[in-house]
Structures are given as C-alpha cells and as structure tokens.
Design a protein around this motif. Structure first.
Motif, PDB file in Angstrom:
ATOM      1  N   LEU A 151       0.822  -1.207   0.000  1.00  0.00           N
ATOM      2  CA  LEU A 151       0.000   0.000   0.000  1.00  0.00           C
ATOM      3  C   LEU A 151       0.860   1.262   0.000  1.00  0.00           C
ATOM      4  CD1 LEU A 151      -2.895  -0.978   2.432  1.00  0.00           C
ATOM      5  CD2 LEU A 151      -3.081  -0.530  -0.029  1.00  0.00           C
ATOM      6  N   GLY A 152       1.981   1.196   0.684  1.00  0.00           N
ATOM      7  CA  GLY A 152       2.874   2.364   0.709  1.00  0.00           C
ATOM      8  C   GLY A 152       3.396   2.701  -0.679  1.00  0.00           C
ATOM      9  N   LEU A 153       3.799   1.651  -1.417  1.00  0.00           N
ATOM     10  CA  LEU A 153       4.272   1.878  -2.781  1.00  0.00           C
ATOM     11  C   LEU A 153       3.141   2.396  -3.675  1.00  0.00           C
ATOM     12  CD1 LEU A 153       6.499   1.640  -4.913  1.00  0.00           C
ATOM     13  CD2 LEU A 153       5.789  -0.733  -5.269  1.00  0.00           C
ATOM     14  N   LEU A 154       1.943   1.824  -3.507  1.00  0.00           N
ATOM     15  CA  LEU A 154       0.799   2.253  -4.308  1.00  0.00           C
ATOM     16  C   LEU A 154       0.444   3.705  -4.029  1.00  0.00           C
ATOM     17  CD1 LEU A 154      -1.468   1.490  -6.294  1.00  0.00           C
ATOM     18  CD2 LEU A 154      -2.815   0.729  -4.326  1.00  0.00           C
ATOM     19  N   LEU A 155       0.439   4.095  -2.752  1.00  0.00           N
ATOM     20  CA  LEU A 155       0.104   5.472  -2.392  1.00  0.00           C
ATOM     21  C   LEU A 155       1.208   6.446  -2.830  1.00  0.00           C
ATOM     22  CD1 LEU A 155      -1.522   4.891   1.097  1.00  0.00           C
ATOM     23  CD2 LEU A 155      -2.660   5.667  -0.995  1.00  0.00           C
ATOM     24  N   ALA A 156       2.458   5.966  -2.854  1.00  0.00           N
ATOM     25  CA  ALA A 156       3.539   6.813  -3.374  1.00  0.00           C
ATOM     26  C   ALA A 156       3.277   7.121  -4.855  1.00  0.00           C
ATOM     27  CB  ALA A 156       4.884   6.121  -3.202  1.00  0.00           C
ATOM     28  N   GLY A 157       2.794   6.100  -5.587  1.00  0.00           N
ATOM     29  CA  GLY A 157       2.426   6.337  -6.978  1.00  0.00           C
ATOM     30  C   GLY A 157       1.304   7.345  -7.107  1.00  0.00           C
ATOM     31  N   GLY A 158       0.310   7.252  -6.208  1.00  0.00           N
ATOM     32  CA  GLY A 158      -0.780   8.218  -6.224  1.00  0.00           C
ATOM     33  C   GLY A 158      -0.290   9.626  -5.943  1.00  0.00           C
ATOM     34  N   ALA A 159       0.698   9.766  -5.029  1.00  0.00           N
ATOM     35  CA  ALA A 159       1.238  11.090  -4.712  1.00  0.00           C
ATOM     36  C   ALA A 159       2.008  11.676  -5.894  1.00  0.00           C
ATOM     37  CB  ALA A 159       2.143  10.985  -3.485  1.00  0.00           C
ATOM     38  N   VAL A 160       2.755  10.821  -6.610  1.00  0.00           N
ATOM     39  CA  VAL A 160       3.505  11.298  -7.775  1.00  0.00           C
ATOM     40  C   VAL A 160       2.552  11.617  -8.926  1.00  0.00           C
ATOM     41  CG1 VAL A 160       5.186  10.614  -9.539  1.00  0.00           C
ATOM     42  CG2 VAL A 160       5.603  10.065  -7.136  1.00  0.00           C
TER      43      VAL A 160
END
Length: 469
Positions: free
Chosen positions: A447-456
C-alpha cells in the motif's frame, strides 16, 4: 598503306577515335531532353553533393539557339519530399521563361536526422549543375525555397556570391520549435479543440521532444543568415498560412535584411493562399490549385531582375492568429523517472496480488477495493496518455478524434481516468489509515508503494494537463 605505328599521323588518328568514342559513350549515358506535353522540355540529371548522388529533373522552355534564360533551383520543405511534389510550380515557372531544376531530397536516416548546412550543400550542388547548362544565364540563376527551404536558401546564398537571387515561400522567421508549437496550436484550434490539451500538445510535448534532443535544429535562429544575404530577395507568405507565423516572419525578414544593408528585397502577402501557396479559404482545407497570383509574382519578379533589382518594398503583413512563444525544454530524465515510479507503483500492486493468489493465500486483505481502483485506473491513465501522445505525434495531430465540448473524446476519457485516480488515491489513503492496525507488514509495504504512486501522479497529471480544464 597505313602510316607507321609511331608516326604523328597514326597517333593523331588514335586520339581522334578515342575522343569520338568517349563522346558517344557520354551521349548514350546522358538522358535526352524529353518533350513535355505542353511544349516544355524535360531532362533528368544526376549531380553530386559531396559523396551523395542526387537525382533531379530540369524543366525548361523550348530551347532557342543562343538564348540564355534565368534559372532557379527549387529547395524542398520538410519531410520526405521528391521532385514530383513541385512539378506544378516548376512547369509554371518554365512557361514563364525560367529554367527550373527540381530534385529528390536527400534520404534521412531518421526523423531527427536533419542538418540545414547539409541541405544548403545540396542546394548549391544543384545550383552548380543548373548554372552550367547552355540555355541558362549563369548571372541570373537563383534559389527558390519553401517552408523549411526558407531556412536553407539564405545559408546557401550567404556562402556563394554566384547565387543571383532568392525566392522564399512560406519561410519562417522564427526558430523551428516556436514555429511548430504555433502550428500545432492552430491545427488543434482549427479542429475545434480548446482547453488544456492545446497547451499539452503544442508546448509541453514539444518541450519534451526539445529537451530529449529529438527535435532537429530546434533553436535555429534564421536572422543571422538573413543578415548576411546580399542578393535580391523575393519573400512571399500566404494570407491564410496557419503553419508558420507570417506576420512575425515578414517582419524578421525585413529587419534582418535591413540590418545587413540589403535594400534589394520585395516582401508580399499572397491573398487566398495557404502555406504552400495552394488556394484555401481558411488555411486548413486546401485545394490542388496553386495560386495564380503567386505564380505570376514569381515569374514577373525573376524576369524583371534583368532590368535591375527593385528597391526595398514591403507590403501589408499577413494575418496571424496570436504570437509565437518560446518553448521551455522539459527534462526527459525527470519524466522517465516519474513514469517509472508510476508504472512500478500501479502495476506492482496488481502483480503482487497475483503472486499472493498463486501462493494460495486466502482471505481478502483490508483496503482491497479502493486499492484495486487506484492501481487499475492509474495504470490505464499513464499508459493511455503515453499512447495518445504517441499517436498524435505520428499523425501530426491531424486527427485527434471526435471533439465534444472542445475536447477530443480520447482526451475526455483520459481526464476522467485522472479524476478517478485522484479519488481512488484519497479513498485508499483514508481506508489504509483506518485499517492500519489490521495491516500486515507486507501489505503495508504494498500500500505504501501504491500510495507513493498516487502522490507522484497528482503533479504529473497537472503537468500534462489531465487535471486542468
């Protein structure tokens, strides 16, 4: 009895026979002049530019013994252009008494393989081949260039004082990057497109191509070469030209020639003509007919040079929709890094879920539904934008799709997907926070990696206009 083998008579006979054979061989190899249907003559020729052989056709009025005529070499616009693309104008110039050479443009290894100096070499090679003909007046032989050729022929003329005159047609006075940005904006707005997509295609995408070094001669400034031109110049711009900024270009021509001390120029706008001087009502839809007024201007101006070049003269500026603007280069490294993060984040979540199922792990992890929405919509949005921009690049943005509310349908779909990504990212972040105590370390990492993608994704989508009206 024949003379002795070493006698002067025998040697003279041998030289005569050898010379006769050589002339016969050259005559057999040289293509004969061909009678054109309307009484003009045509002759195919081959000439060399460095080590590169180039093939062309000389179209001329029927020869009259002892008569030398003005002549012109036609220099191509951009793209893969053959001599046949200029036959209509070449025949019209020949009917006006001007011997005309049209030739096949040098082959390009790729779209980025363009060099104005090499193209000027080619133009001068053709010029030398044409100037040496018996029916051509070498003191009245010049260069004609259309569009890209308008950048090339001043370079050639500045390097050879033998060039007698220049005829620039639809020539841009601004750099290629500014011209192309202005052209794309006009093309899209002419198709009814408005809003963020216009800026994305005409500025952001061009900036990326420039930043990546894939736009040949992007920052070329034509003004210095124009200031070095001392020959008489005829500059013509179509009233309906939507490809190059005619008003700015005519002004640059005048200012540059004045700065170099050249007072022998004629700058005119051709009514009812588009970029290549075809008759057009709006500059977008064009017919096959070349403007008769344009053809008449070229013929009368070139033939009139025999009586002396005219004094400097500038007509009214062509109509121009808005001014050109500088294109800011976009860092390809930053864009590649952003796309890589987005693809890894969005695709990685789905791949990890597939691996989890293959390992036989049961039970639905918390936050599964919003996370799936984020991963799926994010991946489709990134790949969709890359694919659509690639399509527009290869098609020249000529067919962006059906336009609804000022936006092509594909662009509307991409903007909708971008909104879904933002909503899904917010929903996933809130759900993850609420379920944080029930998340395993592995799922927290996913989820952390997925949310990092959402932030970028948010600044990336803003940069490319997906979240802008």
């Amino acid at each position: 009895m024949l003379p002795e083998s070493n006698s002067p008579i025998r040697r003279a006979l041998r030289r005569l026979l050898a010379t006769t054979a050589a002339i016969a061989a050259l005559t057999a190899l040289s293509p004969p002049a061909q009678a054109a249907p309307d009484g003009l003559t045509e002759q195919d020729i081959t000439f060399s530019s460095g080590d590169l052989p180039l093939r062309g056709t000389v179209i001329a009025p029927t020869a009259s013994p002892g008569v030398r005529r003005p002549a012109v070499v036609m220099v191509h616009g951009s793209g893969r252009v053959s001599r046949e693309g200029y036959r209509q104008e070449a025949e019209a110039f020949a009917r006006a008494g001007i011997v005309t050479l049209v030739y096949d443009k040098r082959p390009r290894k790729s779209k980025s393989d363009v060099d104005f100096e090499l193209l000027a070499d080619d133009a001068l090679a053709g010029f030398r081949a044409l100037r040496g003909r018996a029916d051509v007046d070498p003191a009245m032989t010049g260069l004609w260039g259309v569009s890209e050729g308008g950048w090339v022929i001043p370079l050639a003329a500045a390097r050879s004082t033998d060039v007698a005159f220049l005829v620039a047609v639809g020539a841009s006075g601004v750099s290629p990057e500014r011209q192309q940005s202005w052209n794309l904006r006009n093309r899209l707005t002419g198709l009814g497109v408005s809003g963020s997509m216009v800026d994305t295609v005409s500025r952001t995408a061009i900036g990326l191509v420039v930043g990546a070094g894939l736009f040949p001669e992007a920052g070329y400034d034509p003004a210095p070469a124009l200031a070095r031109v001392t020959q008489p110049v005829l500059g013509l711009w179509g009233e309906q030209d939507r490809v190059i900024p005619g008003g700015e270009s005519m002004r640059v021509f005048q200012e540059s020639l004045d700065r170099g001390g050249n007072t022998r120029y004629t700058l005119r706008t051709v009514p009812g003509a588009e970029h290549t001087m075809r008759v057009s009502a709006d500059g977008i839809r064009r017919g096959d007919e070349v403007s008769p007024e344009y053809l008449g201007l070229v013929g009368s101006w070139v033939n009139g040079l025999a009586a002396g070049p005219p004094a400097a003269s500038t007509g009214p500026l062509p109509r121009q929709e808005g001014r050109t603007a500088a294109v800011e280069p976009v860092s390809p490294g930053a864009q590649l890094a952003a796309v890589a993060v987005l693809l890894v984040a969005f695709a990685g979540y789905g791949l990890s879920a597939a691996v989890r199922r293959l390992r036989g792990r049961r039970g639905a992890p918390p936050v599964r539904r919003p996370a799936r929405w984020l991963a799926t919509s994010g991946l489709l949005s990134v790949l969709g934008l890359l694919g659509y921009l690639g399509y527009l690049s290869t098609s020249g943005a000529k067919t962006p799709g059906a336009v609804v509310l000022g936006r092509p349908v594909p662009w509307l779909g991409l903007q909708f997907l971008a909104l879904v990504v933002v909503v899904a990212a917010i929903t996933t972040a809130v759900a993850s926070w609420r379920a944080r105590s029930r998340l395993s370390p592995a799922h927290r990492a996913r989820l952390g990696l997925l949310l990092a993608g959402g932030a970028v994704f948010l600044p990336w989508a803003l940069h490319w206009g997906l979240l802008v009206p």
